[in-house]
Write a protein that holds these residues in place. Sequence first.
Motif, PDB file in Angstrom:
ATOM      1  N   ARG A 350      96.120  20.550 -34.321  1.00 14.35           N
ATOM      2  CA  ARG A 350      97.036  19.781 -35.178  1.00 14.35           C
ATOM      3  C   ARG A 350      98.389  20.473 -35.154  1.00 14.35           C
ATOM      4  NH1 ARG A 350      94.525  16.431 -39.035  1.00 14.35           N
ATOM      5  NH2 ARG A 350      96.189  16.809 -40.549  1.00 14.35           N
ATOM      6  N   VAL A 351      99.433  19.708 -34.960  1.00 20.34           N
ATOM      7  CA  VAL A 351     100.784  20.257 -34.922  1.00 20.34           C
ATOM      8  C   VAL A 351     101.641  19.539 -35.972  1.00 20.34           C
ATOM      9  CG1 VAL A 351     102.865  20.613 -33.541  1.00 20.34           C
ATOM     10  CG2 VAL A 351     100.595  20.816 -32.470  1.00 20.34           C
ATOM     11  N   ALA A 352     102.174  20.318 -36.907  1.00 15.84           N
ATOM     12  CA  ALA A 352     103.057  19.756 -37.933  1.00 15.84           C
ATOM     13  C   ALA A 352     104.489  19.740 -37.409  1.00 15.84           C
ATOM     14  CB  ALA A 352     102.967  20.582 -39.217  1.00 15.84           C
ATOM     15  N   LEU A 353     105.123  18.584 -37.476  1.00 18.24           N
ATOM     16  CA  LEU A 353     106.493  18.423 -36.978  1.00 18.24           C
ATOM     17  C   LEU A 353     107.437  18.157 -38.143  1.00 18.24           C
ATOM     18  CD1 LEU A 353     105.790  16.091 -33.903  1.00 18.24           C
ATOM     19  CD2 LEU A 353     106.191  18.555 -33.878  1.00 18.24           C
ATOM     20  N   PRO A 354     108.529  18.915 -38.237  1.00 21.75           N
ATOM     21  CA  PRO A 354     109.525  18.629 -39.270  1.00 21.75           C
ATOM     22  C   PRO A 354     110.284  17.356 -38.907  1.00 21.75           C
ATOM     23  CG  PRO A 354     110.341  20.311 -37.786  1.00 21.75           C
ATOM     24  CD  PRO A 354     108.931  20.035 -37.365  1.00 21.75           C
TER      25      PRO A 354
END
Length: 384
Positions: A350-354
């Motif tokens: 999972r990659v959180a993107l601003p």
Amino acid sequence: MVLKDFDSAAFLRDYWQKAPLLIRNPWPVWNNPLEPDELAGLACEAEVESRLVVGAQGSWAVEHGPMAETHFARLGKAPSTLLVQAVDHHVPEVAALIEPFRFIPNWRIDDVMVSYATDGGGVGPHYDQYDVFLIQGNGRRRWRVGQLCDDDSPLIPHDDLRLLAEFHATDEWVLEPGDILYVPPRIAHDGVAVGDDCMTYSVGFRAPSRSELLTHFVDDLVAQMQDDDRYSDTDFAIQDNPGEISNIALDRLHRLAIEQLQDRASFTRWFGRFSSTRKYPEIDWSPEDLVSEADIETCLRSAAIVMRNPASRFSFVQEGVMTLLFVDGSTFECVSACKAFAEALCKADRVALPPHPNPDAELVKLMTDLVNQGSIAFDEQVES
């Protein structure tokens, strides 16, 4: 998910591909991630690879899936073992079992096979060509490990199982829920359920053989070759005996045969595609409604979380200032923002993107391609 008191560096130094290791329940809290009925349900699906092994020492019968829903109720009292491949592709909670072992590179990971056995159930003494972590999910299983095997180790004739004719146990343990047994390649082992409702999760790792590498790499090279790329000898000189194949000719033929095999850049790109091809490439994971680059731009303007498809394979190679991203047999050349995202995507599921007020065009294109080939998805559906 982190294993308690487990030193991965010490494990790699002392046990990886060297010796078995029993790890007693190292989980902060162990919860069996799958119910037996759910496993049986997967075995009934046509796109899921499964086997049912019925019997015990000396008399194993094997049936291949998909299984009929009513079949399990008619098994009787004979020991049985249901084995289902790649359960991590379908059940996120099972896919999470891989995370503690991510100190092994992504390209080495195969899948998580899950087995369910009744009392006395097992598949007999055997050995594998790969490393495996055997996680006891529910119930109890007695494991014995034995000798180092090879292609000359005698086998019992069987159409479906590679059973050792000779098994010399050196260690024996009964695993309880949460316990893990690591078994290196070619080490003989045998697991038998102690009581009913025995579930084991096998986190397996790939190791390509020399013949496999050569066969597939050569096939890839040949597919790109032109018919007029041939042997030539413009400086040919008359030989004393026309029946001789001269050393000069052999040198030229040898170079012609192997010089492209020595091209490291070609091998790198081929191996990235080869090793990232899905275990079951015939299954189409693409979304019903394809997304556009405009859809992705809209998502990126707000904070978002991108999730990998558990059935997909991700890895990358550094090539100068560029990152070559390999996903499900495809190659993507990434720089700048695209490069950072590619490496983050390979590191975590999972990659959180601003928020990106002005999304990078190359990043948008990469994400559009990955979504449409079913390799990634947003945590909330992208509207098209």
